[in-house]
Design a protein around this motif. Structure first.
Motif, PDB file in Angstrom:
ATOM      1  N   LEU A   1      -2.754  -1.064   4.108  1.00  0.00           N
ATOM      2  CA  LEU A   1      -3.465   0.190   3.866  1.00  0.00           C
ATOM      3  C   LEU A   1      -3.791   0.890   5.169  1.00  0.00           C
ATOM      4  N   HIS A   4      -3.137   0.344  -3.697  1.00  0.00           N
ATOM      5  CA  HIS A   4      -3.225  -0.850  -2.846  1.00  0.00           C
ATOM      6  C   HIS A   4      -3.322  -2.074  -3.736  1.00  0.00           C
ATOM      7  N   SER A  54       0.852  -1.184   0.000  1.00  0.00           N
ATOM      8  CA  SER A  54       0.000   0.000   0.000  1.00  0.00           C
ATOM      9  C   SER A  54       0.888   1.234   0.000  1.00  0.00           C
TER      10      SER A  54
END
Length: 510
Positions: free
Chosen positions: A309, A163, A148
């Motif tokens: 993320l 991502h 990410s």
């Protein structure tokens, strides 16, 4: 005396030693055998004495150069001094000094292109994070499973997000259990046959480079990550570039703690220490907010620290929260996660639970203010008096007038007061001190000490010593026992009265 230590110091090479080495082969051929060092000395010494000074100087120069080469060879072979951990001192690395030098270089490279004051809010920074399955052997890096990268600025917050799930491919032999256990304990990403992952590493690398450098400049911008994850990020970038078949151009991996501290210094504010910056970035204030992780980790309820993320977004949230007041930033949903509406919570008014508790009747067997052990007061009140507090307890007790307080004794039991009142006994006096014992004022009437006791005049006189003890009835014997117990401890009369009182009544009726 302890034995003397032997001098194991190796003798330095000199000119005579080099002369012996030159003549050694000839001497061995003449003698027909291998010669030892003492034998070589005895054979070479006569010829050494007849050499001129110039010839001796040549051998001395050769000996000096040979000593230097031997010293370098010993250091390279590991014959130098070692520390307590078994590491060569000349190869020991001071990691604290190395990190300080690296952070100084990062600070210098960061601030050299920054604009003045609040204009730095428009600068774009890239934060990157990986999720891995294991660390590969022989310094091959880490085995990534998720990547990410986030574009962030102080003014706009999170601008763009990249991502992707990475297929780790064939696992190294002997590492499947390690990868599976880490997956089960942390990110919950399957180690194989994950439908959301891709094995096109070249495409992942091209997309990441386009995300970081859309204008295709010759120099790529640095990427930021936390200090404790920098080795992991560098290893994953190296693994990804090797499997993509392209050179690694993302070699600038800086610490996000350095970025946070320099943003404080840029506005002439006191920066936090490196450990304090780490604490700011590892806060748990945003761990339970919705929409901060990827959809897969949201559905599987994986913590924010185990989602690539989520980790990058968390760093952005912490930077915005720490610098908002310093740079006068208007916080939006791109700076901090949106909170859920509090109106969905169920609020119970006090009138509801007060009515519920007021309908509960107190226990009748052991009420709140019942007499415990005949002491005539609540246990909490007794405890507070011992601690030096004479005020009443502040605890409120729901009273129900319909329920009458009952004593701990049975309703059919006879009190000591009624027994002694029926006998019409006079007030008890201490036989030794001659003082009258007053009834206790702290105890209620139904548990009070006897107001009167048998007078000594009503008791039978002791018989003469030659006549032996007089014959007394069973009831009189019980009365003597009661008087003796009361003299020693007045409180004992309460307990004895329950059993002895019945004996008085039986004797009286008889």
């Amino acid at each position: 005396m302890p034995p003397k230590k032997k001098n194991n110091k190796k003798k330095q090479c000199n000119g005579f030693y080099m002369y012996m080495m030159d003549k050694k082969r000839g001497f061995e051929i003449e003698c027909g055998k291998d010669l030892t060092m003492p034998e070589m000395v005895s054979l070479a010494h006569p010829g050494w004495k007849y050499l001129s000074d110039e010839e001796r100087l040549k051998y001395n120069v050769r000996a000096k150069s040979y000593s230097q080469q031997e010293k370098r060879h010993n250091l390279q072979a590991g014959a130098g001094k070692m520390d307590c951990t078994g590491q060569l001192i000349n190869e020991r690395v001071d990691f604290l000094a190395l990190n300080d030098r690296r952070r100084s270089d990062e600070r210098r490279k960061l601030i050299e292109k920054w604009p003045v004051e609040n204009a730095v809010c428009m600068e774009k920074f890239h934060l990157i994070s990986f999720e891995t399955l294991c660390e590969l052997p022989d310094e091959q890096g880490y085995l990534p499973c998720e990547i990410s990268c986030v574009s962030y600025s102080l003014y706009a917050g999170i601008i763009d997000v990249y991502h992707q799930y990475v297929d780790p491919g064939r696992l190294p032999i002997g590492y499947r259990y390690l990868c599976q256990s880490k997956s089960d304990e942390t990110n919950k990403i399957p180690v194989s046959n994950f439908e959301l992952a891709t094995a096109n590493y070249r495409q992942i690398w091209i997309e990441l480079c386009d995300f970081l450098n859309p204008q295709q400049h010759s120099v790529f911008p640095p990427v930021f990550c936390q200090f404790q994850r920098r080795n992991e990020v560098e290893g994953c970038l190296r693994w990804l570039s090797d499997h993509a078949g392209v050179p690694n151009r993302l070699s600038k991996v800086y610490e996000v703690e350095v970025l946070l501290c320099e943003l404080f210094v840029h506005m002439s504010a006191t920066p936090p220490s490196h450990s304090a910056a780490t604490d700011l970035l590892t806060t748990t204030a945003f761990d339970y907010d919705a929409g901060t992780r990827c959809k897969y980790h949201e559905d599987n309820e994986v913590p924010m620290d185990y989602c690539a993320l989520g980790k990058t977004k968390k760093n952005c949230f912490c930077i915005s929260d720490a610098l908002a007041s310093l740079y006068n930033i208007e916080l939006t949903s791109s700076h901090l996660p949106e909170r859920q509406d509090d109106s969905s919570c169920l609020v119970i008014p006090p009138s509801v639970y007060n009515s519920q508790y007021s309908s509960i009747k107190p226990q009748t067997q052991h009420p709140k203010n019942a007499i415990v052990g005949g002491r005539g007061m609540d246990v909490d009140v007794r405890r507070k008096e011992v601690n030096g507090m004479d005020h009443q307890p502040t605890r409120k007790v729901v009273q129900n007038p319909e329920v009458k307080e009952e004593p701990l004794r049975r309703p059919t039991s006879v009190s000591v007061t009624s027994i002694l009142a029926a006998k019409q006994i006079q007030p008890m006096k201490d036989r030794e001190m001659g003082t009258e014992m007053a009834p206790s004022t702290d105890l209620p009437s139904k548990f009070a000490l006897p107001a009167s006791a048998p007078s000594p005049s009503v008791l039978p006189l002791p018989g003469a010593s030659w006549q032996g003890p007089p014959k007394v009835s069973h009831g009189e014997e019980l009365a003597d026992q009661l008087n003796a117990k009361c003299n020693m401890n007045p409180m004992v009369g309460i307990g004895l009265g329950r059993g002895l009182g019945r004996g008085f009544i039986r004797n009286t009726n008889q």
